[in-house]
Motif scaffolding. Sequence first.
Motif, PDB file in Angstrom:
ATOM      1  N   LEU A 159      20.844  10.223  26.529  1.00  0.00           N
ATOM      2  CA  LEU A 159      21.028  10.431  28.081  1.00  0.00           C
ATOM      3  C   LEU A 159      21.855   9.500  28.839  1.00  0.00           C
ATOM      4  O   LEU A 159      21.918   8.201  28.572  1.00  0.00           O
ATOM      5  N   ARG A 160      22.924  10.000  29.323  1.00  0.00           N
ATOM      6  CA  ARG A 160      23.767   8.760  30.070  1.00  0.00           C
ATOM      7  C   ARG A 160      23.281   7.972  31.189  1.00  0.00           C
ATOM      8  O   ARG A 160      22.481   8.592  32.028  1.00  0.00           O
ATOM      9  N   MET A 161      23.327   6.705  31.168  1.00  0.00           N
ATOM     10  CA  MET A 161      22.809   6.120  32.514  1.00  0.00           C
ATOM     11  C   MET A 161      24.029   5.213  32.936  1.00  0.00           C
ATOM     12  O   MET A 161      24.749   4.442  32.302  1.00  0.00           O
ATOM     13  N   SER A 162      24.039   5.353  34.326  1.00  0.00           N
ATOM     14  CA  SER A 162      25.168   4.980  35.341  1.00  0.00           C
ATOM     15  C   SER A 162      24.913   3.484  35.376  1.00  0.00           C
ATOM     16  O   SER A 162      23.961   3.169  35.369  1.00  0.00           O
ATOM     17  N   ALA A 163      26.060   2.844  35.616  1.00  0.00           N
ATOM     18  CA  ALA A 163      26.109   1.299  35.856  1.00  0.00           C
ATOM     19  C   ALA A 163      25.373   1.151  37.518  1.00  0.00           C
ATOM     20  O   ALA A 163      25.924   1.792  38.326  1.00  0.00           O
ATOM     21  N   PRO A 164      24.260   0.265  37.503  1.00  0.00           N
ATOM     22  CA  PRO A 164      23.700   0.190  38.705  1.00  0.00           C
ATOM     23  C   PRO A 164      24.646  -0.935  39.622  1.00  0.00           C
ATOM     24  O   PRO A 164      25.459  -1.556  38.983  1.00  0.00           O
ATOM     25  N   ASP A 165      24.336  -0.779  40.778  1.00  0.00           N
ATOM     26  CA  ASP A 165      25.055  -1.724  41.688  1.00  0.00           C
ATOM     27  C   ASP A 165      24.587  -3.324  41.192  1.00  0.00           C
ATOM     28  O   ASP A 165      25.335  -3.928  41.630  1.00  0.00           O
ATOM     29  N   HIS A 166      23.288  -3.531  40.934  1.00  0.00           N
ATOM     30  CA  HIS A 166      22.741  -4.751  40.566  1.00  0.00           C
ATOM     31  C   HIS A 166      23.676  -5.336  39.186  1.00  0.00           C
ATOM     32  O   HIS A 166      23.040  -6.580  38.822  1.00  0.00           O
ATOM     33  N   ALA A 167      24.064  -4.662  38.329  1.00  0.00           N
ATOM     34  CA  ALA A 167      24.680  -5.229  36.994  1.00  0.00           C
ATOM     35  C   ALA A 167      25.418  -6.425  37.015  1.00  0.00           C
ATOM     36  O   ALA A 167      25.131  -7.120  36.173  1.00  0.00           O
ATOM     37  N   PRO A 168      26.409  -6.727  38.151  1.00  0.00           N
ATOM     38  CA  PRO A 168      27.037  -7.960  37.957  1.00  0.00           C
ATOM     39  C   PRO A 168      26.037  -8.985  38.467  1.00  0.00           C
ATOM     40  O   PRO A 168      26.061 -10.136  37.718  1.00  0.00           O
ATOM     41  N   GLU A 169      24.987  -8.878  39.064  1.00  0.00           N
ATOM     42  CA  GLU A 169      24.321  -9.867  39.263  1.00  0.00           C
ATOM     43  C   GLU A 169      23.267 -10.247  38.068  1.00  0.00           C
ATOM     44  O   GLU A 169      22.984 -11.354  37.744  1.00  0.00           O
ATOM     45  N   ILE A 170      22.887  -9.269  37.472  1.00  0.00           N
ATOM     46  CA  ILE A 170      22.002  -9.475  36.208  1.00  0.00           C
ATOM     47  C   ILE A 170      22.959 -10.426  35.115  1.00  0.00           C
ATOM     48  O   ILE A 170      22.561 -11.367  34.560  1.00  0.00           O
ATOM     49  N   ILE A 171      24.053 -10.052  35.014  1.00  0.00           N
ATOM     50  CA  ILE A 171      25.058 -10.493  33.982  1.00  0.00           C
ATOM     51  C   ILE A 171      25.010 -12.131  34.499  1.00  0.00           C
ATOM     52  O   ILE A 171      25.274 -13.219  33.682  1.00  0.00           O
ATOM     53  N   GLU A 172      25.337 -12.040  35.884  1.00  0.00           N
ATOM     54  CA  GLU A 172      25.573 -13.714  36.296  1.00  0.00           C
ATOM     55  C   GLU A 172      24.445 -14.615  36.193  1.00  0.00           C
ATOM     56  O   GLU A 172      24.250 -15.587  35.768  1.00  0.00           O
ATOM     57  N   LEU A 173      23.087 -13.817  36.477  1.00  0.00           N
ATOM     58  CA  LEU A 173      21.786 -14.421  36.209  1.00  0.00           C
ATOM     59  C   LEU A 173      21.759 -15.026  34.827  1.00  0.00           C
ATOM     60  O   LEU A 173      21.251 -16.237  34.381  1.00  0.00           O
ATOM     61  N   VAL A 174      22.084 -14.123  33.777  1.00  0.00           N
ATOM     62  CA  VAL A 174      22.001 -14.303  32.350  1.00  0.00           C
ATOM     63  C   VAL A 174      22.827 -15.868  32.100  1.00  0.00           C
ATOM     64  O   VAL A 174      22.463 -16.664  31.525  1.00  0.00           O
ATOM     65  N   ASN A 175      24.063 -15.631  32.330  1.00  0.00           N
ATOM     66  CA  ASN A 175      25.114 -16.737  32.221  1.00  0.00           C
ATOM     67  C   ASN A 175      24.632 -18.055  32.851  1.00  0.00           C
ATOM     68  O   ASN A 175      24.822 -19.085  32.099  1.00  0.00           O
TER      69      ASN A 175
END
Length: 305
Positions: free
Chosen positions: A277-293
């Motif tokens: 099942l394909r899952m589209s990139a959400p708007d919050h994806a960049p924020e999650i990546i930045e929070l992890v970094n």
Amino acid sequence: MVERVLVSLDGAIRDPDAPLLYADDIGVLRGDGVFETVLVRDGQPCAIESHLARLRRSAEALELPPPDLDAWRAAVQKAAKEWGESREGLLRMVLTRGRDSEQGVGGQAANKELTPAEPATTGYVLVLPVPQRVETARTEGVSVITLSRGISVDLAQAAPWQLLGAKTLSYATNMAALRFAHRMGADDVIFTSTEHKVLEGPRSTVVIVRDKQLITPPPKVGVLPGTTQRALFAEAEKAGWECLYKPMFVAELITADSIWMLSSITLAARVNSLDGLRMSAPDHAPEIIELVNRGVARAGSVADW
């Protein structure tokens, strides 16, 4: 530019092409040992204190002699410095029970001359290049299939000798699951319990996003406490996210806003496909990546994880 760095616990830089382990090392014979994998970035080991704390807890679960964390810390810093600042590195800390010939019944030292200050263990730090798959996972995400692990969420507490919360060298099942996923055309795996609840990946922690919540399975269900996940939660709470540890069924993956596989080397990989099942990139994806970094960068100074 060096391609491998090997440092022993006495602080010596060793030739990575020279023999290091004895043939009867129990880590090789039985997988009886623990390890940690650490990202080296800008010449520094990321979140090293949380990894050292987990190494200690894993060793305690296996009833290994307590690791000398100062010696490990010094060896890690030397290996990271030798690796350099120009590229990322994959650093492994490996601790085994030592040689079979030096063990007695139950893994206790048979050599009467050994003292608690001189445990018959094997330990070293190895740095390698970060695999290409890591950059792909970070930028494009990963396709994932769910696979039953064949265990109940109650097993960890009912049978602590299963070592479900320790990071041991016994990774054969995890690697077999990844090979199966690759044969099925997928990149990664999310393990599930016999109750159809979410557990973890073979080398990652599962986190889902729902509205302004981050949710991950609690360690009591038999998953390894994730250092990257902890770093994310610490940073996300400061940014106004609600961070929860709670059991979740597989169906909750499908209804989530997004699914993330968090690990020490890849850091954050978004699940772009779940069981086909394909899952589209959400708007919050960049924020999650930045929070992890940000979280991983700040976790390096935290000594009580």
